[in-house]
Write an enzyme that holds these catalytic residues in place. Structure first.
Site, PDB file in Angstrom:
ATOM      1  CE  LYS A   1      58.839  -0.270  11.871  1.00 57.01           C
ATOM      2  NZ  LYS A   1      59.994   0.103  12.673  1.00 57.01           N
TER       3      LYS A   1
ATOM      4  CE  LYS B   1      53.300   7.985  13.423  1.00 54.68           C
ATOM      5  NZ  LYS B   1      54.116   7.640  14.542  1.00 54.68           N
TER       6      LYS B   1
ATOM      7  CE  LYS C   1      61.488   7.054  12.256  1.00 58.77           C
ATOM      8  NZ  LYS C   1      61.660   6.952  13.679  1.00 58.77           N
TER       9      LYS C   1
END
Ligand code: ATP
Ligand code: LTN
Length: 335
Positions: free
Chosen positions: A116, A198, A201
């Site tokens: 992140k 995967k 969103k």
């Protein structure tokens, strides 16, 4: 009669985006099946989303929509404790205390922090770094046996165990040391556009959201990547044909059919028939969830009663742990 105490489960999802088919098939649908067997706490991890800049109105909307979706997906508020993380201040309170029992080196090793901070290089804030201690607090407050999470969260649950053990070693038995509960493969839904990563969103093209319209869902499945060979045959071979395997996995999850049955059903028909059929099956599966979510969202009083009652039930348990922790570390009790 003395009822056996049920095992406790805790989990949360950040309302940082709309829930998608991966969240449903990999998490919420399975949670609903555990309601009778376990004492379950599920929350909207709204405080966690603040580690990345959010649009305030959108965050509020997504938090309430997520709650309505939990219920629409089968999490009965009578059987599960459903609440909004920020409504139970004990999470932040214990989060701070646990910060003081977590090492800089441990937090630095978290892969999610590394990922992140690489993605948000202009906003590497303290919250992003200490996120795992808030997550540890989310968990330890409820003294759970199991924490259902995806593979990517295993490292955070392991750190939670280390923090709990460290605290218990210093102060004596305070926290139950929980186990991560990770479901077998199969529940890992891949992106329709890039079937080797995967469904997420953060990749809206390859992602089917629970609130997508039937037209959008049909379009996304028609465009789904299958494979680059010319075999045009519905066959489960994840290494050679990850796209086809993913579609079979989705079709199997929403219809209950086995891979054998699916191969027979589409024998000789090719992807031209298979892709729209998977789309239709997903539309049929999601339609009642979408309609029920819309209905619940309109009933503001009901939604409010659910999150208020959920926060009251969660606070009762969380505050009990907090009192114990405060006493152990030497904070003066108020009464
Ligand atoms: P991000 O886009 O930040 O990676 P996400 O959409 O993957 O987020 P999370 O908030 O990380 O979703 O996950 C919430 C829950 O849904 C977790 O329990 C996770 O394991 C599950 N989950 C998420 N994506 C999938 C997927 N593609 N297949 C199966 N389960 C998933
Ligand atoms: N970090 C998790 C969400 C989360 C969570 C938790 C999961 C926050 N607190 C406690 C289980 C238990 C995520 O990003 N998926």
């Amino acid at each position: 009669m003395n009822e056996m105490k049920k095992k406790v489960m805790v989990s949360g999802i950040q309302p940082s985006g709309d829930l998608h088919l991966g969240n449903y098939l990999g998490a919420v649908k399975n949670w609903a099946e555990l309601s009778d067997e376990f004492d379950c706490y599920y929350f909207m991890a709204d405080l966690h989303t603040l580690t990345v800049r959010q649009d305030p109105a959108a965050l509020r909307r997504r938090t309430l929509t997520q709650l309505a979706q939990y219920i629409a997906c089968g999490l009965d508020p009578e059987k599960n404790t459903l609440f909004i993380q920020s409504h139970v201040p004990a999470h932040s309170e214990l989060g701070w205390i646990l910060n003081c029992y977590t090492m800089f080196g441990e937090l630095s090793r978290m892969t999610q922090f590394k990922d992140k901070s690489a993605k948000n290089s202009d906003n590497i804030n303290g919250g992003l770094f200490t996120y795992p201690t808030l997550m540890a607090a989310d968990i330890l407050l409820y003294q759970p046996d199991l924490v259902p999470v995806g593979e990517d969260q295993k490292q955070h649950v392991e750190l939670t165990r280390d923090i709990a053990q460290r605290f218990n070693n210093i102060y004596g038995e305070t926290f139950k040391v929980p186990e991560p509960y990770i479901r077998k493969v199969g529940a890992r839904i891949m992106s329709l556009g890039t079937p080797t990563s995967k469904m997420s969103k953060s990749d809206p093209n390859g992602c089917v959201f629970l609130m997508d319209s039937p037209d959008d869902i049909a379009r996304k499945f028609k465009r789904a990547v299958t494979d680059s060979d010319r075999e045009n045959c519905v066959r489960f071979a994840p290494d050679e044909k990850p796209g086809v395997a993913n579609l079979m996995n989705i079709y199997s999850s929403v219809t209950g059919k086995t891979f054998d049955e699916i191969e027979k059903e589409f024998a000789g028909q090719g992807y031209g028939a298979f892709k729209p059929a998977v789309g239709e099956a997903v539309i049929d599966c999601l339609r009642p969830l979408r309609e029920e979510t819309d209905r619940i969202l309109k009933d503001k009083a009901y939604l409010e009663s659910v999150y208020k009652e959920g926060a009251a039930k969660a606070s009762y348990v969380a505050n009990k742990t907090m009192r114990k922790v405060k006493k152990k570390v030497g904070l003066v009790a108020q009464s």
